[in-house]
Design a protein around this motif. Structure first.
Motif, short mmCIF file in Angstrom:
data_model
loop_
_atom_site.label_atom_id
_atom_site.label_comp_id
_atom_site.label_asym_id
_atom_site.label_seq_id
_atom_site.Cartn_x
_atom_site.Cartn_y
_atom_site.Cartn_z
N ILE A 4 0.84 -1.20 0.00
CA ILE A 4 0.00 0.00 0.00
C ILE A 4 0.88 1.25 0.00
N THR A 5 1.95 1.24 0.83
CA THR A 5 2.85 2.40 0.90
C THR A 5 3.53 2.65 -0.44
N TRP A 6 4.03 1.55 -1.05
CA TRP A 6 4.69 1.73 -2.35
C TRP A 6 3.71 2.17 -3.42
N LEU A 7 2.47 1.70 -3.30
CA LEU A 7 1.45 2.09 -4.26
C LEU A 7 1.13 3.58 -4.14
N ALA A 8 1.06 4.06 -2.87
CA ALA A 8 0.79 5.48 -2.65
C ALA A 8 1.91 6.35 -3.19
N LEU A 9 3.17 5.93 -2.94
CA LEU A 9 4.31 6.69 -3.43
C LEU A 9 4.34 6.70 -4.95
N THR A 10 4.01 5.55 -5.53
CA THR A 10 3.99 5.47 -6.99
C THR A 10 2.93 6.40 -7.58
N CYS A 11 1.75 6.44 -6.93
CA CYS A 11 0.67 7.32 -7.41
C CYS A 11 1.07 8.78 -7.31
N ILE A 12 1.67 9.15 -6.17
CA ILE A 12 2.08 10.54 -5.98
C ILE A 12 3.13 10.93 -7.01
N THR A 13 4.10 10.01 -7.25
CA THR A 13 5.14 10.30 -8.25
C THR A 13 4.53 10.49 -9.63
N ALA A 14 3.58 9.64 -9.94
CA ALA A 14 2.92 9.75 -11.24
C ALA A 14 2.14 11.05 -11.37
N LEU A 15 1.48 11.43 -10.27
CA LEU A 15 0.71 12.67 -10.29
C LEU A 15 1.62 13.88 -10.49
N LEU A 16 2.74 13.88 -9.75
CA LEU A 16 3.67 15.00 -9.87
C LEU A 16 4.30 15.05 -11.25
N GLY A 17 4.57 13.88 -11.82
CA GLY A 17 5.16 13.85 -13.14
C GLY A 17 4.22 14.34 -14.21
N ALA A 18 2.92 14.23 -13.94
CA ALA A 18 1.93 14.65 -14.94
C ALA A 18 1.55 16.11 -14.81
N CYS A 19 2.11 16.82 -13.82
CA CYS A 19 1.75 18.23 -13.61
C CYS A 19 2.21 19.09 -14.76
N ALA A 20 1.55 20.25 -14.89
CA ALA A 20 1.91 21.21 -15.93
C ALA A 20 3.32 21.76 -15.68
N ASP A 21 4.00 22.08 -16.76
CA ASP A 21 5.37 22.58 -16.69
C ASP A 21 5.38 24.06 -16.34
N MET A 22 6.20 24.46 -15.34
CA MET A 22 6.28 25.86 -14.93
C MET A 22 7.10 26.70 -15.89
N GLY A 23 7.94 26.08 -16.69
CA GLY A 23 8.84 26.87 -17.52
C GLY A 23 9.95 27.48 -16.66
N ASN A 24 10.70 28.35 -17.22
CA ASN A 24 11.80 29.00 -16.49
C ASN A 24 11.42 30.43 -16.12
N ILE A 25 10.33 30.54 -15.36
CA ILE A 25 9.80 31.85 -14.97
C ILE A 25 10.34 32.22 -13.60
N LYS A 26 11.14 33.29 -13.53
CA LYS A 26 11.75 33.72 -12.27
C LYS A 26 11.72 35.24 -12.18
N PRO A 27 11.72 35.78 -10.94
CA PRO A 27 11.81 37.24 -10.79
C PRO A 27 13.12 37.78 -11.34
N GLN A 28 13.09 39.01 -11.82
CA GLN A 28 14.28 39.62 -12.41
C GLN A 28 14.82 40.78 -11.57
N SER A 29 14.03 41.28 -10.63
CA SER A 29 14.46 42.42 -9.82
C SER A 29 15.03 41.95 -8.50
N ARG A 30 15.90 42.76 -7.93
CA ARG A 30 16.53 42.43 -6.65
C ARG A 30 16.27 43.54 -5.66
N GLN A 31 15.85 43.15 -4.46
CA GLN A 31 15.52 44.12 -3.42
C GLN A 31 16.78 44.80 -2.90
N MET A 32 16.73 46.11 -2.81
CA MET A 32 17.90 46.90 -2.40
C MET A 32 18.12 46.79 -0.89
#
Length: 497
Positions: A4-32
């Motif tokens: 059951i534990t391995w099945l749950a981990l496998t499901c979670i891994t599969a779910l995370l792998g199927a998530c939408a891609d964030m791309g390389n979106i990062k902030p560009q400004s730096r707080q002074m």
């Protein structure tokens, strides 16, 4: 159990792998970093001599004018603009309460009674199949967002920081109102002083005119002499009228700032302002870093950066599966005869999972928008911090220059006063030409007006410096406001339906 534990981990891994891609979106400004800003020699020399204190919350008491104290107290209680700012704080607190409710379980009750025609080819058996019957259901339902990725927690943290932003902006509105009242009151004091100076000059000129008329009667002067003196009187009356107009307008302005009508302005008497100490020309030793906490506009922009950063985390969490735990208990039956019997009881529990896979770029666009919002907040904070330091330095330069101008004008004023006194005595004894007297009066009038204006500008500079230093603002004020909001929302947990 291990399966059951391995099945749950496998499901979670599969779910995370199927998530939408964030791309390389990062902030560009730096707080002074405020500690990297150099305040320059002016600030360094002003803060090194005396370790001055930061302004007190009621900084205007330094003027020693009870009427000014009363006007500001009235304004803080009745000014509509300040009430709007306070309402925005309450609005932010309410939104924080809504955000916190999303982190808690929700419980509700539902009931439905529907008379319907049941299909002959469905799971409902005869005699209901193919006939009309009542389908009844009553249940208590509960849902709970497990918030595995912290989306709701970050949204709550952002909402609490929004309360801090609103509280700091409310203090900005309060400080601006106090400053506007002080400046208008200083201008009112100046107009009274200028009016008194012109009236004093007019009194001396009328006495000189009386003497000249006596000389004309004795044959010691001509009509031209009298006419020239008479021509110098009306301009003074006009100046007095102009000062009266300014006094009336400033009284009306003060009445409006205090949230009152014109009648309240008519009751404002002659100001009695006085700054008996020059210690305010020295700065605290902890500039510029402490401006972050001491100026409400800088604090508001800083917390705005915190809000934007947490919203980025909320946007990132939207890329992961949303898992809600759902449960229900109640009764369900066809017909009323056994509706509330134990045989009609229903209950259930289980997860509800939604997984973003392909959404046409909506999630990435949302993340990009919040990232850009963060960059805007950072640059706004940086600009506000730079402006704050420049504001303090410029205000101090003006104030110290005015102090030097006052010292120089003191000597010129004393000389002009002595010159008019000697000219008046000489004219009364018939030893001085009236043009000499007129010139001495004009010189004294000019010096007196300059003295009054310099004094008023010094008082305005004091108000401007208090504004530049934050006017007694303390970050603990908004911290307590946010803490009160969190406590208030926690107290409502037991009251949810």
């Amino acid at each position: 159990m291990k399966k059951i534990t391995w099945l749950a981990l496998t499901c979670i891994t599969a779910l995370l792998g199927a998530c939408a891609d964030m791309g390389n979106i990062k902030p560009q400004s730096r707080q002074m970093d405020a500690n990297t800003l150099d305040g320059g020699k002016q600030l360094a020399s002003s803060s090194a001599a005396i370790a001055a204190q930061w302004p007190q919350l009621e900084w205007w008491h330094a003027y020693g004018d009870p009427q000014l104290d009363m006007l500001i107290a009235t304004a803080l209680a009745d000014n509509p603009s300040l009430h709007i700012a306070e309402a925005r704080v309450r609005q932010a607190q309410a939104f924080a309460g809504m955000a916190e409710s999303a982190t808690l379980p929700t419980v509700g009750a539902s009931t439905s009674m529907t008379r319907q025609l049941f299909s002959e080819h469905d799971f409902i058996p005869p005699p209901e199949a193919g006939n009309y019957a009542w389908y009844n259901r009553v249940a208590v339902e509960a849902t709970y967002d497990l918030d595995l990725w912290g989306k709701q927690r970050q949204a709550l943290a952002a909402a609490l920081d929004e309360v801090k932003v609103a509280a700091a902006e409310s203090q900005m509105a309060r400080l601006a109102l106090e400053n506007n009242i002080v400046r208008s009151y200083v201008q009112l004091s100046l107009q009274f002083a200028l009016k008194d100076i012109v009236e004093d000059t007019l009194s001396h000129r009328e006495k000189s005119l009386h003497v000249m008329r006596q000389r004309l009667a004795a044959g010691l002067a001509t009509e031209v002499d009298v006419t020239q003196l008479e021509a110098a009187v009306p301009p003074l009356h006009m100046q007095i009228e102009q000062h009266e107009e300014s006094i009336t307008l400033l009284r009306n302005q003060l009445a409006a700032l205090t949230g009152k009508g014109r009648a309240a302005g008519e009751k404002i008497a002659l100001p009695t302002l006085a700054l008996n100490s020059n210690t305010w020309l020295q700065l605290p030793t902890s500039l510029p870093a402490d401006l972050i906490g001491r100026r409400p506009d800088v604090a508001a922009r800083r917390w705005g950066v915190e809000v934007a950063a947490k919203k980025i985390e909320v946007a990132k969490a939207s890329f992961y599966p949303n898992i809600n735990l759902m449960a229900f208990v109640g009764f369900q039956s066809i017909g009323f005869s056994r509706f509330l019997n134990s045989e009609s009881a229903i209950r259930g529990i289980g997860p509800a999972i939604s997984l973003p896979i392909f959404d046409g770029g909506r999630l990435r666009s949302n993340l990009g928008a919040h990232t850009a919002e963060y960059d805007i907040a950072v640059e706004s904070y940086n600009g506000t911090l730079i402006h704050a330091l420049e504001n303090v330095a410029s205000t101090l330069i003006v104030a110290q220059s005015l102090q030097q101008q006052k010292n120089l004008n003191d000597g010129a004023l004393a000389t002009a006063g002595r010159a008019r006194m000697l000219a008046s005595k000489g004219f009364a004894a018939g030893m001085t030409d009236f043009l000499v007297l007129l010139n001495s009066e004009v010189a004294l009038l000019t010096q007196q007006q300059q003295q009054a204006q310099i004094t008023a500008r010094m008082m305005e500079s004091h108000a401007a410096l208090m504004l530049a230093l934050g006017g007694g603002y303390s970050p603990e004020q908004v911290e307590s406001s946010a803490a009160a909001t969190s406590s208030q929302t926690q107290n409502t947990r037991g009251k949810q339906p």
